[in-house]
Design a protein around this motif. Structure first.
Motif, mmCIF file in Angstrom:
data_model
loop_
_atom_site.group_PDB
_atom_site.id
_atom_site.type_symbol
_atom_site.label_atom_id
_atom_site.label_comp_id
_atom_site.label_asym_id
_atom_site.label_seq_id
_atom_site.Cartn_x
_atom_site.Cartn_y
_atom_site.Cartn_z
ATOM 1 N N CYS A 1 -4.411 9.372 -2.850
ATOM 2 C CA CYS A 1 -5.807 8.942 -2.771
ATOM 3 C C CYS A 1 -6.720 10.150 -2.961
ATOM 4 O O CYS A 1 -6.533 11.187 -2.312
ATOM 5 C CB CYS A 1 -6.080 8.284 -1.420
ATOM 6 N N LYS B 1 -9.658 10.497 -1.978
ATOM 7 C CA LYS B 1 -10.526 10.780 -0.832
ATOM 8 C C LYS B 1 -9.791 11.327 0.381
ATOM 9 O O LYS B 1 -10.337 12.155 1.097
ATOM 10 C CB LYS B 1 -11.299 9.518 -0.432
ATOM 11 N N CYS B 2 -8.556 10.799 0.645
ATOM 12 C CA CYS B 2 -7.917 11.218 1.893
ATOM 13 C C CYS B 2 -6.531 11.815 1.694
ATOM 14 O O CYS B 2 -5.940 12.330 2.645
ATOM 15 C CB CYS B 2 -7.847 10.053 2.874
ATOM 16 N N CYS C 1 -6.364 4.953 -1.872
ATOM 17 C CA CYS C 1 -5.569 4.173 -0.925
ATOM 18 C C CYS C 1 -6.299 2.855 -0.671
ATOM 19 O O CYS C 1 -7.442 2.686 -1.093
ATOM 20 C CB CYS C 1 -5.406 4.943 0.386
ATOM 21 N N HIS D 1 -9.774 3.123 1.166
ATOM 22 C CA HIS D 1 -10.849 3.702 0.365
ATOM 23 C C HIS D 1 -11.182 2.860 -0.864
ATOM 24 O O HIS D 1 -12.310 2.863 -1.329
ATOM 25 C CB HIS D 1 -10.527 5.159 0.008
#
Ligand code: SF4
Ligand code: ZN
Ligand code: ZN
Length: 310
Positions: free
Chosen positions: A4, A6-7, A23, A26
């Motif tokens: 992902c 973002k994370c 993910c 997100h």
């Protein structure tokens, strides 16, 4: 393993066209955020406006409704019963799933059954009017436009939202470009302004790929009808979608570029030359919707013709 953006945990959705993977959590945030961005960018509607979402029971329209509610808009749904059955009881099943969706979320859904309203289902109307050579699609399109406009107006909605995605829009654009349909090209847009008493029409999902919407519906647990309408088999629009998918496979992002560059070209005046548009100058004597015919609009004329023959 794709991660992902973002994370950093394992991604659930990989969007090659955006060179981005996300993910589940997100992704379910990203789609509504993007939708909100498109609503603002194309000035589709404001917070205080009342939105009517045309829902068919498919992944796009139910996802659209879900997204608008998540974003805090006032959105009710309208389902049009077409009376199309085929092998899968298409209309029956899609209505059931739409009702279930609305009930679970406590949303307001208007149901209009064409046969109850006019005494004829869509396939019956198509057969009796001999339009469309065995396929009811032209009658169906006419009835959908007419009924959606009527309901939006009668119930006082400001805007009618449909779940058209990028694949739908690119296929329409491709077809219209092949034959340089000036009037249609000029009209194709994420927003059609209100005119002649018809509600504004918007397509908030027009920049999302079909597979992105399928992923959204699946990951957010929306139960939708997988089957397409049985009459869509073999249609030109499906053929164009397949062609564009081949192009997309070789060149990820090509579909989006095709559509966005078209919108840009239009904005910069590509179609600014006056095009002979058939202006609707009359109001239908029966339903009051704008029409270019002096007495009845084409839908009301069709209904009248069929009733006279009975
Ligand atoms: Fe109507 Fe089915 Fe044709 Fe679509 S494919 S226009 S739903 S008859
Ligand atoms: Zn994440
Ligand atoms: Zn009419």
């Amino acid at each position: 393993m794709m991660k992902c953006k973002k994370c950093g945990i394992k991604a659930s959705v990989n969007m090659r066209h955006h060179k981005m993977a996300l993910c589940k959590e997100h992704y379910l945030e990203w789609i509504p955020e993007q939708t909100e961005r498109f609503i603002k960018k194309y000035e589709m509607f404001k917070r205080e406006e009342k939105i009517l979402v045309a829902v068919s029971g498919g992944k796009d329209s139910l996802s659209l409704w879900d997204i608008l509610i998540r974003l805090g808009y006032q959105a009710d749904g309208v389902y049009l019963g077409l009376g199309i059955d085929g092998g899968v009881e298409y209309s029956h099943e899609s209505q059931k799933l739409t009702e279930q969706f609305a009930q679970q979320r406590n949303l307001k859904l208007h149901i209009v059954d064409v046969e109850k309203e006019y005494g004829q289902s869509i396939p019956m109307l198509a057969e009796k009017t001999h339009r469309g050579y065995g396929k009811p699609c032209s009658v169906c399109g006419l009835a959908k436009r007419h009924e959606m406009n009527r309901i939006a107006r009668d119930l006082g909605y400001d805007v009618l939202a449909t779940g058209h995605n990028l694949d739908d829009e690119a296929a329409v654009l491709f077809g219209n470009t092949l034959s340089w349909e000036g009037t249609y090209l000029q009209r194709q847009s994420p927003v059609l302004a209100e005119s002649n008493g018809l509600a504004r029409k918007v397509k908030p999902l027009c920049r999302f790929y079909e597979r992105d919407m399928a992923a959204y519906a699946m990951l957010s647990g929306i139960e939708y009808i997988y089957e397409e309408c049985p009459f869509s088999v073999g249609s030109t629009s499906i053929y164009y979608k397949e062609m564009l998918n081949q192009l997309e496979n070789q060149r990820p992002g090509a579909k989006l570029t095709f559509y966005l560059r078209f919108l840009e070209a239009k904005n910069s005046g590509l179609f600014a030359q006056p095009i002979a548009v058939e202006f609707a100058t009359h109001l239908c004597q029966k339903c009051g919707q704008p029409t270019s015919a002096p007495d009845l609009c084409s839908f009301c004329r069709m209904i009248e013709k069929v009733s006279l023959e009975n």
